[in-house]
Each structure stands twice: as C-alpha cells, then as structure tokens.
Enzyme design. Structure first.
Site, mmCIF file in Angstrom:
data_model
loop_
_atom_site.group_PDB
_atom_site.id
_atom_site.type_symbol
_atom_site.label_atom_id
_atom_site.label_comp_id
_atom_site.label_asym_id
_atom_site.label_seq_id
_atom_site.Cartn_x
_atom_site.Cartn_y
_atom_site.Cartn_z
ATOM 1 N N GLU A 1 0.817 -1.217 0.000
ATOM 2 C CA GLU A 1 0.000 0.000 0.000
ATOM 3 C C GLU A 1 0.844 1.257 0.000
ATOM 4 O O GLU A 1 1.939 1.287 0.564
ATOM 5 C CB GLU A 1 -0.826 0.053 1.302
ATOM 6 N N CYS B 1 2.952 8.490 1.646
ATOM 7 C CA CYS B 1 3.287 7.561 2.731
ATOM 8 C C CYS B 1 3.518 6.214 2.067
ATOM 9 O O CYS B 1 2.630 5.690 1.398
ATOM 10 C CB CYS B 1 2.120 7.506 3.710
ATOM 11 N N CYS C 1 4.613 -7.174 7.823
ATOM 12 C CA CYS C 1 5.546 -6.687 8.852
ATOM 13 C C CYS C 1 5.636 -7.716 9.970
ATOM 14 O O CYS C 1 4.644 -8.360 10.316
ATOM 15 C CB CYS C 1 5.039 -5.359 9.413
ATOM 16 N N CYS D 1 2.559 -5.110 15.946
ATOM 17 C CA CYS D 1 1.925 -4.143 16.847
ATOM 18 C C CYS D 1 0.428 -4.461 16.878
ATOM 19 O O CYS D 1 -0.172 -4.727 15.832
ATOM 20 C CB CYS D 1 2.163 -2.716 16.350
ATOM 21 N N CYS E 1 -2.328 -2.728 14.525
ATOM 22 C CA CYS E 1 -1.966 -2.510 13.124
ATOM 23 C C CYS E 1 -2.320 -3.712 12.248
ATOM 24 O O CYS E 1 -1.908 -4.842 12.537
ATOM 25 C CB CYS E 1 -0.466 -2.243 13.039
ATOM 26 N N GLY F 1 5.358 -2.238 7.114
ATOM 27 C CA GLY F 1 6.767 -2.565 7.287
ATOM 28 C C GLY F 1 7.458 -1.683 8.294
ATOM 29 O O GLY F 1 7.014 -0.576 8.585
ATOM 30 N N CYS G 1 -3.176 1.664 8.307
ATOM 31 C CA CYS G 1 -2.100 0.893 7.689
ATOM 32 C C CYS G 1 -2.509 -0.572 7.512
ATOM 33 O O CYS G 1 -2.864 -1.251 8.463
ATOM 34 C CB CYS G 1 -0.880 1.010 8.602
#
Ligand code: SF4
Length: 343
Positions: A90, A103, A110, A114, A117, A156, A330
């Site tokens: 993305e 962005c 990733c 987290c 996310c 990421g 994200c």
C-alpha cells in the site's frame, strides 16, 4: 539482467565505467528514469548503439497500480501496488497545505506485530527493494500530483530493511532524480534501538519519528512486542543519543485507544517520560480495524491528554483524520484486497 532503477547515482556511474562508457551517461540515464521513462528507446540523448547495449543487459523496473481509492471527504488517495512477484503493498497520497505527501511501505507485511496494526497481522512476506520504494513515490508523483514530502509509515518497519531504506533515501534525494530534500523525508520506527544509534551516526538529516503509543513497559509490551526486546528506557536513551548527535527534534507518535492508553494517568506518565527532550508529540485518534476491535478515544479525552502534555512544555498536535472513508489505517485495504483475491 540488471535493474537500473535499483541503483544510486554512484552505483550507476560505476556500472557505466565497468561497461566502458563515461560516468556522464549515468546522469543522463538517471534523469530519464526519474522523469518516468522505462524504455531505453525513449532516452533520446543516448546514442543508439548504447541504447541497444543497455537493452541487452539491463532493464528499468516498473510497479503497476492494482487498485486506487480516493476519499470523497479530503482527496486522500490510497494505492495498492502490484509487485513483480504478485505481492501487493500500500501507499497513500495526502494533500496538505505545504504540498503533497506520500506515505510508502517498506516491506510486504511486517514482523513487528503491533497490536493496533493490520499490516502486522500476517507477518512479514519480504523486504522491498529500494527501486520498489522509489516506484511507489514515482507513481504517486505522476498520478496524484507533485510529491514534495515522503513518510516511511506504511506497512513494514523501515529499520528492519535498513540498507535498502538508506539506498532509497540516497536515490530520491539526488538532485538528478526526484531531488526531495532530506528535511522532507521522515522515517518512522517502532523502536529498533541499535538501528536508531546507527541512523544517528549516518548524519543524513532525515526526520525521525518513534511509534511510542504507551508510557510504561507493561502497556507498551502488550501493544508492541518489540518493547520486550528494547524497553522504554533503552529506547529513550537511544533517542537522547540521536538528539545529541543530530540536534534534530524527534516526533513521538501516540495512537489514542479508548480505555487502553488515553487516561489522565497515562498522560502524566508520558509527560514525565518526555519532559526536557527535544521532541514533539503527535496524538493520533486510532483507526478502527475490524480484526482488532480497538476504538478511538473520545474527543474530550484527546483534548485533556493534549493539555497535560502542553502544561509540561511538550509541543503536541492531534493528527487530522484523513481518508476515514477509504480504509486509511495501515494495512487495511491490502488485507481486504487479498481476501477478495483468494475467494
Ligand atoms: S505499526 Fe508499523 S512496525 Fe508496527 S506492525 Fe504496523 S507496520 Fe509494523
């Protein structure tokens, strides 16, 4: 075959010297690449036999747009880019009064996981090459309008792909390429402490942003597993080193999640943690992600939180909510796209 888009100007100069050409050819080709040209025949100031030689040994990679959605509320555009190996990443283009910001993603997925996310849900698939990151910016520059700022805050962890990210910065910063100044580039990390020291020593002048999201180890370790490896004290020590070394202000990102990290007590603890540091705090009303279920903090709580920080002399802003109608959090759009693709 060699991808010329994946080279810094120094590497391209070496490439041309190695094939018996002058260094000057590197600047010519570099300029064409960053005008969006991918076909050697369109490089009209390169002699014909050299164009043929290049075609036989090299290529210029080029991502494709798999999907694009534009917010009807604020014009924010979200892109899904199709990579050569069919993976999807993305990118987001945002209009600000000071110019357009892109962005970009630095990895497919990733590994940092987290808890708030969507990008971390499936783990990391692979690192992006510098050329792929460059292409995210180039495509948005062509499709959305001139990009003047870049933030590495998409999917990421940039410091988990350190060398390619440093190469990406050198490429987009070069005046023969896109010429985006280092002060207009921001790297965001979840807190890979050794890489913060290394980055400080690079002396690049790029902005650094830390995803903090909690002022205590207990809570931060629940939200961000990286904290179990690099706890808050180590992270803040690394930030002090970065500030001493670069004299640059650090931004701390703090996503406000209802009933998780938005209390008065948390705001006091955060103030105590950051007091006296050359820093700025960006408060982010967390985006809702269906698989996760966190809700954004109430507005009164957000303003109260901000007031506590400001009373301690910490400058602070609340991030504008952008693209809320287009899955702007994200990793959200990519997950939906992939779910649709496998049906
Ligand atoms: S917030 Fe950043 S570091 Fe954390 S899982 Fe998402 S992409 Fe990775």
């Amino acid at each position: 075959m060699i991808d010329l888009k994946n080279m810094t100007i120094d590497e391209l100069e070496k490439f041309f010297l190695d094939i018996g050409e002058t260094k000057y050819r590197a600047k010519q080709v570099f300029r064409w690449i960053y005008r969006g040209i991918t076909n050697f025949d369109d490089m009209t100031d390169i002699k014909k036999d050299l164009r043929q030689k290049l075609k036989n040994m090299a290529f210029i990679s080029n991502l494709q747009i798999a999907k694009k959605v534009v917010s009807s509320e604020d014009g924010t555009a979200k892109y899904l880019f199709l990579l050569d190996d069919e993976n999807i990443v993305e990118g987001v283009a945002i209009k600000y009064s000071f110019g357009n910001t892109s962005c970009i993603s630095t990895q497919v997925g990733c590994n940092m996981r987290c808890s708030f996310c969507a990008s971390g849900i499936g783990g990391k698939v692979r690192n992006l090459k510098a050329s792929e990151m460059v292409d995210e910016v180039l495509i948005m520059n062509k499709d959305y309008g001139k990009i003047s700022n870049i933030v590495l805050m998409g999917s990421g962890e940039p410091f988990d792909n350190y060398d390619e990210v440093m190469k990406f910065i050198k490429i987009v910063n070069n005046p023969f390429g896109m010429g985006i100044g280092v002060r207009h580039i921001t790297i965001s990390t979840c807190g890979i402490v050794p890489k913060i020291y290394k980055f400080a020593d690079e002396g690049l002048g790029v902005n650094l942003s830390i995803s903090l999201h909690a002022p205590t180890d207990d809570l931060r370790s629940q939200l961000m597993p990286i904290n179990k490896v690099y706890p808050i004290k180590d992270l803040i020590d690394a930030c002090r080193y970065y500030i001493d070394k670069t004299h640059r202000r650090i931004t701390f990102e703090y996503s406000l999640i209802k009933s998780v990290n938005d209390s008065y007590d948390m705001s006091l603890k955060l103030s105590n943690l950051l007091k006296g540091l050359l820093c700025h705090v960006n408060l982010i009303p967390v985006n809702y992600v269906s698989e996760i279920g966190y809700e954004k903090a109430d507005n009164e709580k957000i303003m109260a939180f901000k007031n506590v920080l400001e009373r301690s002399g910490i400058t602070c802003t609340v991030r504008r909510e952008l693209g809320s109608d287009i899955d702007a959090a994200c990793g959200q759009l990519r997950r939906k796209y992939l779910a649709g693709r496998v049906k």
